[in-house]
Design a protein around this motif. Structure first.
Motif, PDB file in Angstrom:
ATOM      1  N   ARG A  63       0.843  -1.193   0.000  1.00  0.00           N
ATOM      2  CA  ARG A  63       0.000   0.000   0.000  1.00  0.00           C
ATOM      3  C   ARG A  63       0.877   1.240   0.000  1.00  0.00           C
ATOM      4  O   ARG A  63       1.841   1.320   0.748  1.00  0.00           O
ATOM      5  CB  ARG A  63      -0.913  -0.018   1.205  1.00  0.00           C
ATOM      6  CG  ARG A  63      -1.909  -1.153   1.187  1.00  0.00           C
ATOM      7  CD  ARG A  63      -2.721  -1.167   2.478  1.00  0.00           C
ATOM      8  NE  ARG A  63      -3.694  -2.229   2.470  1.00  0.00           N
ATOM      9  CZ  ARG A  63      -3.471  -3.441   2.964  1.00  0.00           C
ATOM     10  NH1 ARG A  63      -2.310  -3.725   3.514  1.00  0.00           N
ATOM     11  NH2 ARG A  63      -4.402  -4.353   2.910  1.00  0.00           N
ATOM     12  N   PHE A  66       0.635   5.840   3.758  1.00  0.00           N
ATOM     13  CA  PHE A  66       0.737   5.488   5.170  1.00  0.00           C
ATOM     14  C   PHE A  66       0.581   6.761   5.986  1.00  0.00           C
ATOM     15  O   PHE A  66       1.241   7.762   5.715  1.00  0.00           O
ATOM     16  CB  PHE A  66       2.088   4.828   5.470  1.00  0.00           C
ATOM     17  CG  PHE A  66       2.270   4.461   6.916  1.00  0.00           C
ATOM     18  CD1 PHE A  66       1.690   3.322   7.433  1.00  0.00           C
ATOM     19  CD2 PHE A  66       3.019   5.267   7.755  1.00  0.00           C
ATOM     20  CE1 PHE A  66       1.848   2.990   8.762  1.00  0.00           C
ATOM     21  CE2 PHE A  66       3.189   4.943   9.084  1.00  0.00           C
ATOM     22  CZ  PHE A  66       2.606   3.798   9.597  1.00  0.00           C
ATOM     23  N   TYR A  68       0.275   8.180  10.122  1.00  0.00           N
ATOM     24  CA  TYR A  68       0.503   7.849  11.522  1.00  0.00           C
ATOM     25  C   TYR A  68       0.265   9.104  12.350  1.00  0.00           C
ATOM     26  O   TYR A  68       0.696  10.191  11.969  1.00  0.00           O
ATOM     27  CB  TYR A  68       1.937   7.336  11.706  1.00  0.00           C
ATOM     28  CG  TYR A  68       2.417   7.266  13.129  1.00  0.00           C
ATOM     29  CD1 TYR A  68       1.963   6.277  13.987  1.00  0.00           C
ATOM     30  CD2 TYR A  68       3.329   8.187  13.625  1.00  0.00           C
ATOM     31  CE1 TYR A  68       2.410   6.207  15.288  1.00  0.00           C
ATOM     32  CE2 TYR A  68       3.790   8.116  14.926  1.00  0.00           C
ATOM     33  CZ  TYR A  68       3.329   7.134  15.752  1.00  0.00           C
ATOM     34  OH  TYR A  68       3.770   7.066  17.035  1.00  0.00           O
ATOM     35  N   ASN A  79      -3.299   2.797   6.450  1.00  0.00           N
ATOM     36  CA  ASN A  79      -2.500   2.294   5.346  1.00  0.00           C
ATOM     37  C   ASN A  79      -3.459   1.956   4.213  1.00  0.00           C
ATOM     38  O   ASN A  79      -4.343   1.126   4.379  1.00  0.00           O
ATOM     39  CB  ASN A  79      -1.739   1.055   5.803  1.00  0.00           C
ATOM     40  CG  ASN A  79      -0.501   0.756   5.017  1.00  0.00           C
ATOM     41  OD1 ASN A  79       0.039  -0.318   5.143  1.00  0.00           O
ATOM     42  ND2 ASN A  79       0.002   1.655   4.208  1.00  0.00           N
ATOM     43  N   ARG A 112       8.189  -3.431   6.011  1.00  0.00           N
ATOM     44  CA  ARG A 112       6.972  -3.717   6.755  1.00  0.00           C
ATOM     45  C   ARG A 112       7.137  -3.255   8.206  1.00  0.00           C
ATOM     46  O   ARG A 112       8.223  -3.353   8.770  1.00  0.00           O
ATOM     47  CB  ARG A 112       6.652  -5.208   6.760  1.00  0.00           C
ATOM     48  CG  ARG A 112       6.472  -5.827   5.403  1.00  0.00           C
ATOM     49  CD  ARG A 112       5.107  -5.503   4.832  1.00  0.00           C
ATOM     50  NE  ARG A 112       4.849  -6.265   3.634  1.00  0.00           N
ATOM     51  CZ  ARG A 112       4.914  -5.772   2.413  1.00  0.00           C
ATOM     52  NH1 ARG A 112       5.250  -4.519   2.226  1.00  0.00           N
ATOM     53  NH2 ARG A 112       4.648  -6.515   1.365  1.00  0.00           N
ATOM     54  N   TYR A 129       1.699  -3.343   8.753  1.00  0.00           N
ATOM     55  CA  TYR A 129       1.535  -2.220   7.834  1.00  0.00           C
ATOM     56  C   TYR A 129       2.674  -2.235   6.826  1.00  0.00           C
ATOM     57  O   TYR A 129       3.793  -2.612   7.139  1.00  0.00           O
ATOM     58  CB  TYR A 129       1.548  -0.886   8.590  1.00  0.00           C
ATOM     59  CG  TYR A 129       0.487  -0.805   9.640  1.00  0.00           C
ATOM     60  CD1 TYR A 129      -0.821  -0.540   9.304  1.00  0.00           C
ATOM     61  CD2 TYR A 129       0.802  -1.026  10.978  1.00  0.00           C
ATOM     62  CE1 TYR A 129      -1.802  -0.480  10.270  1.00  0.00           C
ATOM     63  CE2 TYR A 129      -0.173  -0.974  11.946  1.00  0.00           C
ATOM     64  CZ  TYR A 129      -1.475  -0.698  11.591  1.00  0.00           C
ATOM     65  OH  TYR A 129      -2.443  -0.660  12.547  1.00  0.00           O
ATOM     66  N   GLN A 130       2.361  -1.766   5.619  1.00  0.00           N
ATOM     67  CA  GLN A 130       3.356  -1.708   4.560  1.00  0.00           C
ATOM     68  C   GLN A 130       3.874  -0.273   4.466  1.00  0.00           C
ATOM     69  O   GLN A 130       3.101   0.649   4.211  1.00  0.00           O
ATOM     70  CB  GLN A 130       2.729  -2.172   3.253  1.00  0.00           C
ATOM     71  CG  GLN A 130       2.262  -3.602   3.369  1.00  0.00           C
ATOM     72  CD  GLN A 130       1.149  -3.949   2.407  1.00  0.00           C
ATOM     73  OE1 GLN A 130       0.470  -3.091   1.906  1.00  0.00           O
ATOM     74  NE2 GLN A 130       0.977  -5.235   2.173  1.00  0.00           N
ATOM     75  N   ILE A 131       5.168  -0.101   4.678  1.00  0.00           N
ATOM     76  CA  ILE A 131       5.757   1.247   4.700  1.00  0.00           C
ATOM     77  C   ILE A 131       6.859   1.388   3.655  1.00  0.00           C
ATOM     78  O   ILE A 131       7.769   2.190   3.810  1.00  0.00           O
ATOM     79  CB  ILE A 131       6.282   1.600   6.112  1.00  0.00           C
ATOM     80  CG1 ILE A 131       7.335   0.608   6.584  1.00  0.00           C
ATOM     81  CG2 ILE A 131       5.142   1.696   7.106  1.00  0.00           C
ATOM     82  CD1 ILE A 131       8.041   1.018   7.844  1.00  0.00           C
TER      83      ILE A 131
END
Length: 158
Positions: A63, A66, A68, A79, A112, A129-131
């Motif tokens: 994704r 992101f 936060y 995300n 991740r 989460y995909q970062i």
């Protein structure tokens, strides 16, 4: 602390559109070469392979957006993908005191974020989460913020 790469959504949208167009034109070029011109020979397969490979890397990277937010008493994680129907958007919000630990895993170009949150039912829940699309500075800022929360939670426990 707030962290977001939402302002880069137009860039990611442009890249995905460009990759899709390259794939479509590669397929059309391959078909035109195969059935009409026959100028490239076996190299015409590269017209399909390269754009499809680039598109697959872009999509498998995870994704793109992101967000936060650690302001207040809760942690917010969002995300999502720029193409809404590809993946379900993730949105989690929980109190800061529930954060146990976190881990950032980086393999090649994929990053991740794994967060462990305490829960009543089974002790702990792992959130993923995909970062991959965050810059190095944004990842470092995220680490600093999460370290503060984890450290504060450990001091309250002791």
């Amino acid at each position: 602390m707030r962290l977001s790469n939402r302002n880069k959504a137009s860039v990611y949208n442009f890249i995905s559109t460009l990759l899709i167009m390259m794939t479509v034109f590669g397929i059309l070029g391959f078909l035109a070469n195969k059935y009409r011109f026959n100028a490239l020979g076996n190299e015409s397969y590269l017209l399909i392979i390269i754009p499809v490979l680039l598109l697959a890397i872009f999509l498998l990277n995870g994704r793109q957006i992101f967000e936060y937010d650690s302001d207040g008493e809760a942690l917010n994680f969002k995300n999502r993908n720029i193409i809404p129907f590809l993946n379900k958007a993730l949105h989690d919000e929980f109190p800061k005191y529930k954060l146990r630990k976190y881990d950032i895993v980086s393999v090649f170009f994929v990053k991740r974020l794994y967060i462990t949150v305490s829960s009543k039912n089974n002790g702990a829940t792992m959130l993923k989460y995909q970062i991959s699309y965050l810059t190095r500075k944004e990842v470092n800022d995220l680490k600093i913020s999460l370290n503060k929360v984890v450290k504060a939670n450990k001091e309250k426990k002791d």
